[in-house]
Motif scaffolding. Sequence first.
Motif, PDB file in Angstrom:
ATOM      1  N   ASN A 110       0.783  -1.234   0.000  1.00  0.00           N
ATOM      2  CA  ASN A 110       0.000   0.000   0.000  1.00  0.00           C
ATOM      3  C   ASN A 110       0.818   1.291   0.000  1.00  0.00           C
ATOM      4  N   ARG A 111       0.873   2.007   1.126  1.00  0.00           N
ATOM      5  CA  ARG A 111       1.530   3.320   1.178  1.00  0.00           C
ATOM      6  C   ARG A 111       2.863   3.297   1.927  1.00  0.00           C
ATOM      7  N   ASN A 112       3.398   2.138   2.182  1.00  0.00           N
ATOM      8  CA  ASN A 112       4.630   2.073   2.961  1.00  0.00           C
ATOM      9  C   ASN A 112       5.790   2.688   2.173  1.00  0.00           C
ATOM     10  N   PRO A 113       6.515   3.664   2.737  1.00  0.00           N
ATOM     11  CA  PRO A 113       7.611   4.323   2.010  1.00  0.00           C
ATOM     12  C   PRO A 113       8.740   3.373   1.616  1.00  0.00           C
ATOM     13  N   LYS A 114       8.911   2.283   2.366  1.00  0.00           N
ATOM     14  CA  LYS A 114       9.954   1.316   2.004  1.00  0.00           C
ATOM     15  C   LYS A 114       9.601   0.606   0.697  1.00  0.00           C
ATOM     16  N   TRP A 115       8.306   0.434   0.432  1.00  0.00           N
ATOM     17  CA  TRP A 115       7.891  -0.163  -0.840  1.00  0.00           C
ATOM     18  C   TRP A 115       8.179   0.803  -1.985  1.00  0.00           C
ATOM     19  N   ILE A 116       7.958   2.082  -1.766  1.00  0.00           N
ATOM     20  CA  ILE A 116       8.295   3.075  -2.791  1.00  0.00           C
ATOM     21  C   ILE A 116       9.805   3.052  -3.053  1.00  0.00           C
ATOM     22  N   GLU A 117      10.590   2.908  -1.996  1.00  0.00           N
ATOM     23  CA  GLU A 117      12.045   2.815  -2.156  1.00  0.00           C
ATOM     24  C   GLU A 117      12.433   1.546  -2.912  1.00  0.00           C
ATOM     25  N   ALA A 118      11.717   0.453  -2.661  1.00  0.00           N
ATOM     26  CA  ALA A 118      11.989  -0.785  -3.404  1.00  0.00           C
ATOM     27  C   ALA A 118      11.739  -0.578  -4.891  1.00  0.00           C
ATOM     28  N   LEU A 119      10.645   0.098  -5.227  1.00  0.00           N
ATOM     29  CA  LEU A 119      10.351   0.402  -6.629  1.00  0.00           C
ATOM     30  C   LEU A 119      11.429   1.299  -7.229  1.00  0.00           C
ATOM     31  N   ARG A 120      11.850   2.305  -6.456  1.00  0.00           N
ATOM     32  CA  ARG A 120      12.894   3.222  -6.952  1.00  0.00           C
ATOM     33  C   ARG A 120      14.158   2.445  -7.297  1.00  0.00           C
TER      34      ARG A 120
END
Length: 344
Positions: A326-336
Amino acid sequence: MRNKAKKGVLLVQLGTPDSPTRRDVKKYLTQFLMDPRVMDIPVVSRTLLVKGIIVPKRSGTSAQTYASIWDDEAGSPLMTYSLYQQQKLQEVLGEEYHVELAMRYQNPSIDAAMERMEAMLLESIVVIPLFPQYASATTGSVIDRVMEIMRTWQYFPRVNFVSSYYDDPLMIEVIAEHALRHDLNSYDHFLFSYHGLPVRQLGKVDSKGELSCPDFGCDHCKTDVNPYCYLSHCYATTRAITDKLNLPKEKFTVCFQSRLGKTPWIQPYTSDTLHELAQKGVKRILVFSPAFVADCIETIDEIQVEYANEFKDLGGEEVHMVESLNRNPKWIEALRRMVVANSN
């Protein structure tokens, strides 16, 4: 002097109806089930089955289910979380990149996203299907459609497809972090419930053209025998999570939901597993759903409502769900990190 070309990123989710009306749900289900990678049977049989039986029969109840989880302003939860992930990924990548979100079925469409990206004369494109475990019916379908569209382009930027990330360390960390929001010691058993596939589809990505491991020894398979085996990917994801959380093997079960028709699908089925656990006196269950990077109808309704009620009817007490990425910033970092690793 023309500005330097940007790098493109295309995130692709499965899809959602445009609204919870029966008309829009019919359109969504028809496009989804008519995909030959989803229903891999002859087109005449597929058409008769989908348009003549499945969609007319299921669209009404599916529309009611979508209406129960729909937000009048934001739409479906899948759309809400997917847009958030696209917007946050754009923020962390910065102006050097252009990030698009598309749905494999319905809107925003892959066709529209690719049309915008074509006009930008991009230096490169990274395509990330938002399915951690590879399957021809999900990731394969996304890649197939992107390549089909690009055949009409007059120029070809460098294109990389991220075909799987089933054991990505940051993704596993997020899932474990979300699990620890629950008191793990209070649960009798843990379910790792993945979306199902017909067994025949496993054989189609086997180098021998058949299912060469009919014993389904995926709990110890290291994915090196067949790097595109969905079942092996699911067990590898489960191993990574259970190792992270130190869950004993006897306390968890891998199972599969959302089967369709009478042909054999991957087993054990989630519903059957719930029956067996209830018969053994299990009262409290915590469910992981690591095939989904955003909560959607399968996690919000199928697991937390349908399966939870079913389990209670059998004598169980509680079925709780681990929140998706969902909105977890670590997931956004994984995508980055995936984007950067695949765009240089």
